[in-house]
Scaffold this active site. Structure first.
Site, PDB file in Angstrom:
ATOM      1  N   SER A  65       0.821  -1.209   0.000  1.00 54.37           N
ATOM      2  CA  SER A  65       0.000   0.000   0.000  1.00 54.37           C
ATOM      3  C   SER A  65       0.860   1.266   0.000  1.00 54.37           C
ATOM      4  O   SER A  65       2.037   1.248   0.348  1.00 54.37           O
ATOM      5  CB  SER A  65      -0.914   0.027   1.219  1.00 54.37           C
ATOM      6  OG  SER A  65      -1.614  -1.179   1.340  1.00 54.37           O
TER       7      SER A  65
HETATM    8  N1  SAH Z   1      -0.657  -4.863   4.101  1.00 53.22           N
HETATM    9  C1  SAH Z   1      -0.079  -5.285   2.841  1.00 53.22           C
HETATM   10  C2  SAH Z   1      -0.967  -4.853   1.695  1.00 53.22           C
HETATM   11  C3  SAH Z   1      -1.169  -5.957   0.719  1.00 53.22           C
HETATM   12  S1  SAH Z   1      -2.517  -5.741  -0.405  1.00 53.22           S
HETATM   13  C4  SAH Z   1       1.354  -4.798   2.717  1.00 53.22           C
HETATM   14  O1  SAH Z   1       1.816  -4.102   3.616  1.00 53.22           O
HETATM   15  O2  SAH Z   1       2.042  -5.148   1.762  1.00 53.22           O
HETATM   16  C5  SAH Z   1      -3.780  -6.711   0.389  1.00 53.22           C
HETATM   17  C6  SAH Z   1      -3.506  -8.183   0.546  1.00 53.22           C
HETATM   18  O3  SAH Z   1      -4.720  -8.777   1.033  1.00 53.22           O
HETATM   19  C7  SAH Z   1      -3.155  -8.945  -0.709  1.00 53.22           C
HETATM   20  O4  SAH Z   1      -1.893  -9.545  -0.556  1.00 53.22           O
HETATM   21  C8  SAH Z   1      -4.254 -10.016  -0.837  1.00 53.22           C
HETATM   22  O5  SAH Z   1      -3.792 -11.262  -1.311  1.00 53.22           O
HETATM   23  C9  SAH Z   1      -4.733 -10.120   0.592  1.00 53.22           C
HETATM   24  N2  SAH Z   1      -6.086 -10.664   0.772  1.00 53.22           N
HETATM   25  C10 SAH Z   1      -7.198 -10.416   0.034  1.00 53.22           C
HETATM   26  N3  SAH Z   1      -8.247 -11.106   0.527  1.00 53.22           N
HETATM   27  C11 SAH Z   1      -7.795 -11.802   1.607  1.00 53.22           C
HETATM   28  C12 SAH Z   1      -8.399 -12.708   2.538  1.00 53.22           C
HETATM   29  N4  SAH Z   1      -9.695 -13.041   2.452  1.00 53.22           N
HETATM   30  N5  SAH Z   1      -7.632 -13.220   3.528  1.00 53.22           N
HETATM   31  C13 SAH Z   1      -6.322 -12.911   3.630  1.00 53.22           C
HETATM   32  N6  SAH Z   1      -5.692 -12.069   2.778  1.00 53.22           N
HETATM   33  C14 SAH Z   1      -6.413 -11.523   1.776  1.00 53.22           C
END
Ligand code: SAH
Length: 215
Positions: free
Chosen positions: A61
């Site tokens: 993000s």
């Molecule tokens: N906080 C992360 C942001 C990653 S983007 C960082 O610092 O890099 C959001 C993430 O949520 C993605 O990797 C995606 O695979 C994950 N995601 C989406 N739906 C999800 C679910 N139901 N359970 C766990 N992870 C999920």
């Protein structure tokens, strides 16, 4: 949109722009370098205030969005925190830095290779109180007891009702919710019940259901 040479310059920018304020968060941000969480070929852009691709269609993000969410979340040392959507592990590491060894962070990620990557990215910080799990967190972490803080890092169309009971008294939950562009929601559990505030105008990858082994 700023682009900076090192992590301290990024932190200074976030502080000067007013989005990053509280002492626990500023301290954590200085100790966790964003460059440890982006793919090697994107390292030169690691300190830009921009989302960046981390593979498998996902992104780390934008720092100012993370700062906005974490200021609403208000994590404190010693707390139990759940993150849903660990991705690169960057936000999980910031949370682990804040809560410290007396606290606990459980971070769920549905895509297996990203969990492996996040574990590698966080290794050098030796956060024994951070657990990165390959799990579908769409309904939270029902085995996990109550959390002081819950951060959802991917957008659901509506806030899953299962999450609120996983929040302890005086707990705070922050989540992006709705159709594009999303609102960031702050939901607080008080002795009188739940309070909710909405902050419009953010963009997140979707919260999806099911675990993915990865290709
Ligand atoms: N906080 C992360 C942001 C990653 S983007 C960082 O610092 O890099 C959001 C993430 O949520 C993605 O990797 C995606 O695979 C994950 N995601 C989406 N739906 C999800 C679910 N139901 N359970 C766990 N992870 C999920």
């Amino acid at each position: 949109m700023g682009s900076f040479k090192n992590n301290d310059e990024l932190v200074d920018y976030l502080v000067n722009s007013g989005v990053l304020k509280s002492k626990f968060l500023v301290r954590a941000w200085r100790q966790v370098s964003r460059a440890d969480f982006v793919p090697a070929k994107l390292r030169p852009q690691a300190y830009a205030d921009e989302p960046l691709p981390i593979g498998l269609g996902q992104t780390i993000s934008q720092p100012s969005t993370v700062a906005f969410m974490l200021e609403l979340l208000r994590p404190e040392p010693g707390q139990r925190v759940l993150e849903i959507g660990a991705g690169s592990g960057y936000v999980a590491a910031l949370l682990a830095q804040v809560v410290g060894e007396r606290g606990e962070v459980i971070a769920l990620e549905r895509i297996a290779p990203l969990v492996q990557q996040a574990k590698k990215n966080t290794e050098r910080y030796h956060f024994s109180w951070l657990e990165l799990l390959h799990a579908d967190g769409g309904l939270g972490y029902s085995d996990g007891g109550e959390f002081d803080r819950i951060l959802v890092s991917a957008a659901a169309v509506a806030l899953p009702p299962e999450l609120s009971p996983q929040l302890g008294l005086n707990g705070r939950l922050v989540a992006p919710v709705g159709e594009y562009p999303q609102d960031i929601i702050l939901r607080e559990r008080t002795s009188e019940g739940f309070k909710e505030q909405h902050y419009p105008g953010f963009v997140f990858v979707p919260l999806l259901s099911g675990k993915v082994a990865g290709e």
